[in-house]
Enzyme design. Structure first.
Site, PDB file in Angstrom:
ATOM      1  N   ALA A   8     -54.250 107.497 -12.629  1.00 22.91           N
ATOM      2  CA  ALA A   8     -53.990 106.289 -11.843  1.00 22.91           C
ATOM      3  C   ALA A   8     -52.860 105.485 -12.477  1.00 22.91           C
ATOM      4  O   ALA A   8     -52.480 105.708 -13.630  1.00 22.91           O
ATOM      5  CB  ALA A   8     -55.256 105.445 -11.754  1.00 22.91           C
ATOM      6  N   GLY A  68     -57.287 110.209 -12.883  1.00 29.31           N
ATOM      7  CA  GLY A  68     -57.295 110.434 -11.445  1.00 29.31           C
ATOM      8  C   GLY A  68     -56.703 111.768 -11.065  1.00 29.31           C
ATOM      9  O   GLY A  68     -57.076 112.356 -10.042  1.00 29.31           O
ATOM     10  N   GLU A 125     -59.465 114.157 -11.460  1.00 28.06           N
ATOM     11  CA  GLU A 125     -60.406 113.923 -10.365  1.00 28.06           C
ATOM     12  C   GLU A 125     -59.888 114.495  -9.048  1.00 28.06           C
ATOM     13  O   GLU A 125     -60.666 114.994  -8.233  1.00 28.06           O
ATOM     14  CB  GLU A 125     -60.684 112.426 -10.248  1.00 28.06           C
ATOM     15  CG  GLU A 125     -61.518 111.910 -11.425  1.00 28.06           C
ATOM     16  CD  GLU A 125     -61.577 110.398 -11.507  1.00 28.06           C
ATOM     17  OE1 GLU A 125     -62.683 109.854 -11.595  1.00 28.06           O
ATOM     18  OE2 GLU A 125     -60.499 109.764 -11.490  1.00 28.06           O
TER      19      GLU A 125
END
Length: 257
Positions: free
Chosen positions: A63, A108, A111
């Site tokens: 992120a 992220g 993920e």
């Protein structure tokens, strides 16, 4: 047109390409574009399989920390739903999805890779959930999808330590499915995706749904999900084509209907 996330379709394979220099940081705009692109390829009957790719240097380094650092609890409470929903849109693509991982897939980025059905990594790739080193935890599915993939103890090791996992270890613990030379990652992912083109699209979607949703419930509920998907497929032309071809010892030609 999306600015940082593009899609290219060739030979029934869609490539979702992240291109936000330098590290493909997943800020709010990229998250929205990922979700929009995921829904686009899911709805496209001409797409039979999907590859997610960040380019030759990096998959996605996580992120956008600068964006998150100034957020309050109220800000993140609102943003976290959109963050999770953007990656869940990838997990909900009803077609085989393969993450082609080069360089870093962290936070992220890891993920996002977890939302794929399969992961092909380059030999020098590194994966991990380093959020703990920032004083936070994974918030885009890492605490849920990672233990479902590699087991709770191994997931806790990665999440509690925040360490970067090299490709060889990622393969050993089941975090990735194949490791290839860095220069061959994208081609290897496309070749894998090609094995699903021309297949029975409705049956593939049903199989993916049955496995994914079944993992979220108890065994009896999972068996009911399977039963309903299994019986429903008998209404398709592809089921008749496939079983007729089997009895006639011929090669089926599936149409996705």
């Amino acid at each position: 047109m999306a600015e940082f996330v593009s899609v290219e379709v060739a030979d029934q394979i869609a490539t979702i390409r992240l291109d936000r220099p330098k590290m493909n940081a997943l800020d709010a705009q990229v998250q929205r574009e990922i979700a929009e692109t995921a829904r686009l390829v899911d709805d496209d009957p001409g797409v039979h399989a999907v590859v997610i790719y960040g380019g030759e240097r990096v998959f996605a380094a996580g992120a956008d920390i600068k964006e998150m650092a100034v957020m309050s609890y109220a800000d993140m409470y609102a943003h976290s739903r959109a963050l999770q929903d953007s990656l869940t849109a990838v997990a909900r693509i009803g077609k085989p999805v393969i993450a082609a991982i080069t360089g870093y897939a962290l936070g992220g980025g890891c993920e996002l890779a977890l939302c794929a059905d399969f992961r092909v990594a380059g030999e020098s790739a590194k994966l991990g959930q380093p959020e703990i080193q920032l004083g936070i935890i994974p918030g885009a599915g890492g605490t849920q999808r990672l233990p479902r993939l590699i087991g709770p103890a191994r997931a806790k090791d990665l999440i509690f330590s925040g360490r970067h996992v090299p490709a060889a270890e990622a393969l050993a613990i089941g975090l990735v499915d194949r490791v290839v030379p860095d220069a061959e990652v994208y081609q290897a992912a496309r070749e894998w995706a090609a094995t699903f083109t021309g297949g029975p699209a409705i049956a593939l979607r049903a199989a993916k749904l049955a496995v994914d949703r079944g993992m979220e419930v108890d065994l009896d509920s999972g068996l009911e999900i399977e039963r309903l998907q299994f019986s429903g497929i008998f209404a398709t032309e592809d089921a008749k084509t496939g079983m007729t071809a089997f009895t006639e010892k011929s090669t089926p030609e599936f149409t996705g209907r």
